[in-house]
Design a protein around this motif. Sequence first.
Motif, PDB file in Angstrom:
ATOM      1  N   SER A   1       0.828  -1.208   0.000  1.00  0.00           N
ATOM      2  CA  SER A   1       0.000   0.000   0.000  1.00  0.00           C
ATOM      3  C   SER A   1       0.865   1.262   0.000  1.00  0.00           C
ATOM      4  CB  SER A   1      -0.938   0.001   1.209  1.00  0.00           C
ATOM      5  OG  SER A   1      -0.216  -0.024   2.416  1.00  0.00           O
ATOM      6  N   SER A   2       2.034   1.222   0.665  1.00  0.00           N
ATOM      7  CA  SER A   2       2.921   2.386   0.666  1.00  0.00           C
ATOM      8  C   SER A   2       3.517   2.626  -0.713  1.00  0.00           C
ATOM      9  CB  SER A   2       4.041   2.191   1.695  1.00  0.00           C
ATOM     10  OG  SER A   2       3.523   2.102   3.000  1.00  0.00           O
ATOM     11  N   ILE A   3       3.882   1.557  -1.411  1.00  0.00           N
ATOM     12  CA  ILE A   3       4.428   1.710  -2.762  1.00  0.00           C
ATOM     13  C   ILE A   3       3.399   2.370  -3.674  1.00  0.00           C
ATOM     14  CG2 ILE A   3       5.159   0.439  -4.813  1.00  0.00           C
ATOM     15  CD1 ILE A   3       6.490  -1.586  -2.945  1.00  0.00           C
ATOM     16  N   ILE A   4       2.160   1.874  -3.615  1.00  0.00           N
ATOM     17  CA  ILE A   4       1.104   2.463  -4.451  1.00  0.00           C
ATOM     18  C   ILE A   4       0.857   3.915  -4.056  1.00  0.00           C
ATOM     19  CG2 ILE A   4      -1.323   2.296  -5.122  1.00  0.00           C
ATOM     20  CD1 ILE A   4      -1.133  -0.711  -4.603  1.00  0.00           C
ATOM     21  N   GLY A   5       0.771   4.196  -2.755  1.00  0.00           N
ATOM     22  CA  GLY A   5       0.505   5.554  -2.291  1.00  0.00           C
ATOM     23  C   GLY A   5       1.610   6.523  -2.660  1.00  0.00           C
ATOM     24  N   ILE A   6       2.872   6.091  -2.550  1.00  0.00           N
ATOM     25  CA  ILE A   6       3.999   6.961  -2.900  1.00  0.00           C
ATOM     26  C   ILE A   6       3.995   7.275  -4.393  1.00  0.00           C
ATOM     27  CG2 ILE A   6       6.519   7.007  -3.112  1.00  0.00           C
ATOM     28  CD1 ILE A   6       6.633   5.536  -0.415  1.00  0.00           C
ATOM     29  N   ILE A   7       3.733   6.266  -5.214  1.00  0.00           N
ATOM     30  CA  ILE A   7       3.700   6.495  -6.666  1.00  0.00           C
ATOM     31  C   ILE A   7       2.590   7.478  -7.038  1.00  0.00           C
ATOM     32  CG2 ILE A   7       3.252   5.397  -8.891  1.00  0.00           C
ATOM     33  CD1 ILE A   7       4.663   2.912  -7.825  1.00  0.00           C
TER      34      ILE A   7
ATOM     35  N   LEU B   1      -7.948  -6.625   0.122  1.00  0.00           N
ATOM     36  CA  LEU B   1      -8.909  -5.575   0.478  1.00  0.00           C
ATOM     37  C   LEU B   1      -8.265  -4.495   1.332  1.00  0.00           C
ATOM     38  CD1 LEU B   1     -12.042  -7.780   1.243  1.00  0.00           C
ATOM     39  CD2 LEU B   1     -11.648  -6.345  -0.767  1.00  0.00           C
ATOM     40  N   MET B   2      -7.376  -4.868   2.233  1.00  0.00           N
ATOM     41  CA  MET B   2      -6.696  -3.872   3.065  1.00  0.00           C
ATOM     42  C   MET B   2      -5.785  -2.978   2.227  1.00  0.00           C
ATOM     43  SD  MET B   2      -7.644  -4.147   6.299  1.00  0.00           S
ATOM     44  CE  MET B   2      -6.335  -3.682   7.416  1.00  0.00           C
ATOM     45  N   ILE B   3      -5.126  -3.554   1.227  1.00  0.00           N
ATOM     46  CA  ILE B   3      -4.301  -2.745   0.318  1.00  0.00           C
ATOM     47  C   ILE B   3      -5.190  -1.853  -0.535  1.00  0.00           C
ATOM     48  CG2 ILE B   3      -2.721  -2.843  -1.653  1.00  0.00           C
ATOM     49  CD1 ILE B   3      -1.643  -5.465  -0.486  1.00  0.00           C
ATOM     50  N   LEU B   4      -6.309  -2.395  -0.983  1.00  0.00           N
ATOM     51  CA  LEU B   4      -7.220  -1.668  -1.859  1.00  0.00           C
ATOM     52  C   LEU B   4      -7.719  -0.380  -1.214  1.00  0.00           C
ATOM     53  CD1 LEU B   4      -8.496  -2.127  -4.690  1.00  0.00           C
ATOM     54  CD2 LEU B   4     -10.489  -3.077  -3.504  1.00  0.00           C
ATOM     55  N   PHE B   5      -7.930  -0.430   0.103  1.00  0.00           N
ATOM     56  CA  PHE B   5      -8.450   0.750   0.798  1.00  0.00           C
ATOM     57  C   PHE B   5      -7.404   1.463   1.644  1.00  0.00           C
ATOM     58  CE2 PHE B   5     -12.238  -1.904   0.158  1.00  0.00           C
ATOM     59  CZ  PHE B   5     -13.071  -0.987  -0.468  1.00  0.00           C
TER      60      PHE B   5
ATOM     61  N   GLY C   1      -3.218   6.399   2.357  1.00  0.00           N
ATOM     62  CA  GLY C   1      -2.681   6.986   3.574  1.00  0.00           C
ATOM     63  C   GLY C   1      -1.475   7.883   3.356  1.00  0.00           C
ATOM     64  N   LEU C   2      -0.607   7.545   2.390  1.00  0.00           N
ATOM     65  CA  LEU C   2       0.621   8.325   2.164  1.00  0.00           C
ATOM     66  C   LEU C   2       0.499   9.305   1.008  1.00  0.00           C
ATOM     67  CD1 LEU C   2       3.466   5.680   2.626  1.00  0.00           C
ATOM     68  CD2 LEU C   2       2.891   7.568   4.136  1.00  0.00           C
TER      69      LEU C   2
ATOM     70  N   PHE D   1      11.977   9.826  -8.532  1.00  0.00           N
ATOM     71  CA  PHE D   1      12.287   8.777  -7.565  1.00  0.00           C
ATOM     72  C   PHE D   1      13.768   8.686  -7.196  1.00  0.00           C
ATOM     73  CE2 PHE D   1       8.339   7.412  -9.643  1.00  0.00           C
ATOM     74  CZ  PHE D   1       7.531   7.299  -8.518  1.00  0.00           C
ATOM     75  N   ARG D   2      14.643   9.352  -7.924  1.00  0.00           N
ATOM     76  CA  ARG D   2      16.048   9.349  -7.532  1.00  0.00           C
ATOM     77  C   ARG D   2      16.435  10.633  -6.804  1.00  0.00           C
ATOM     78  NH1 ARG D   2      20.542   7.784 -11.885  1.00  0.00           N
ATOM     79  NH2 ARG D   2      19.417   5.799 -11.633  1.00  0.00           N
ATOM     80  N   HIS D   3      15.824  11.749  -7.189  1.00  0.00           N
ATOM     81  CA  HIS D   3      16.242  13.038  -6.627  1.00  0.00           C
ATOM     82  C   HIS D   3      15.213  13.636  -5.658  1.00  0.00           C
ATOM     83  CE1 HIS D   3      19.571  12.986  -9.446  1.00  0.00           C
ATOM     84  NE2 HIS D   3      18.734  12.827 -10.461  1.00  0.00           N
ATOM     85  N   MET D   4      13.935  13.533  -5.975  1.00  0.00           N
ATOM     86  CA  MET D   4      12.924  14.182  -5.150  1.00  0.00           C
ATOM     87  C   MET D   4      12.431  13.293  -4.008  1.00  0.00           C
ATOM     88  SD  MET D   4      10.681  16.089  -8.124  1.00  0.00           S
ATOM     89  CE  MET D   4       9.641  16.940  -6.942  1.00  0.00           C
TER      90      MET D   4
END
Length: 369
Positions: free
Chosen positions: A181-187, A236-240, A244-245, A277-280
């Motif tokens: 979920s963090s990977i999806i939210g960060i992207i 389902l937990m990832i889906l919703f 968060g991020l 993703f490398r600098h910011m």
Amino acid sequence: MIKLSPLNQRRWKNFRANGRAFWSLIIFGVLFAISLCAEFIANDKPILVKYRGELFTPIFNFYPETRFGGDFKTEAVYRDPEVQCLIKSGGAIDCFDIPYEIMDEISAGSYSGADFEQGWLMWPLIPYSYNTPVDRPGAAPLPPNSQNLLGTDDTKRDVLARVIYGFRLSILFTILVTTLSSIIGIIMGAIQGFFGGLTDLILQRVIEIWAAVPSLYVIIIMFAILGRSFWLLVFLMILFGWTGLVGVVRAEFLRARNLEYVRAARALGVRDWTIMFRHMLPNAMVATLTMLPFIVTGTIAGLASLDFLGFGLPTTAPSLGELTLQAKQNLQAPWLGFTAFFTFAVMLALLVFIFEGVRDAFDPRKTFK
């Protein structure tokens, strides 16, 4: 030996200088390592069996009772005194004609004789798995004693074994859900903040609508239709949970998108994804790591809440939330409530302290001596 860059060396020194976070990491690592070896610590199957000069590993392999001279082709019940008699005697005698008194001594390991030196069983420290019924007289739940250090629950299952397995399940579930979920939210947050404009406007409206969906009701409905399972709950937990991020990452990218180093990289023709993703992203890590403890503890609390309500993992799973429900339903058994409380308290406190140290280690404004 892994060679760290000077920046990562500074971060590691800052983390180690934070004594509370460093020792929390050590304690949590030890507890998690113990839980990963749960099958070798709490199991109703022996770790190793010697029978007629051969070694068997029941923890990893299926062995029918006929393999040890029994009558049934189903898996051997190693806690059965007759099966233990067959193994220890090497099948040299008829164990079904031995008196019950001697059979009990054989099972307890207190009976000695030349006929019972042909084999042996190496048991874990706790001879019960998370779903093994305990053979103790009395009405469940049973209080703690030397056989069950934390007592039993209302179905006579060993509480300590369920805590060890439940701790592992909760942590693995949390790591899986939080990471994905963090990977999806960060992207998503990076895309919104970097490109801005219409892209940001459309995605922001989509996220606002998606965040307004009552996730708890959807999970309950999906479980009612598809049945309760570990991977469905993870999905389902990832889906919703990926939203968060998004907010903090979006804010950091909106702030940094017009800074000099970003404009210089664009002028040099560096690709957008490389800049993002490398600098910011490293500059947005402090804000991201600040939110991670809340996501981790929220995921653990969400799993426990669903299990407490009866809409979480399958009933056969070792669940800490289900232990909390049993504590509520059996107020005459205070050991259940104390066990559930201290397990959650220790687990959540250690995780919060660890992420607090990680956050400070990534903060360039903080330097510990």
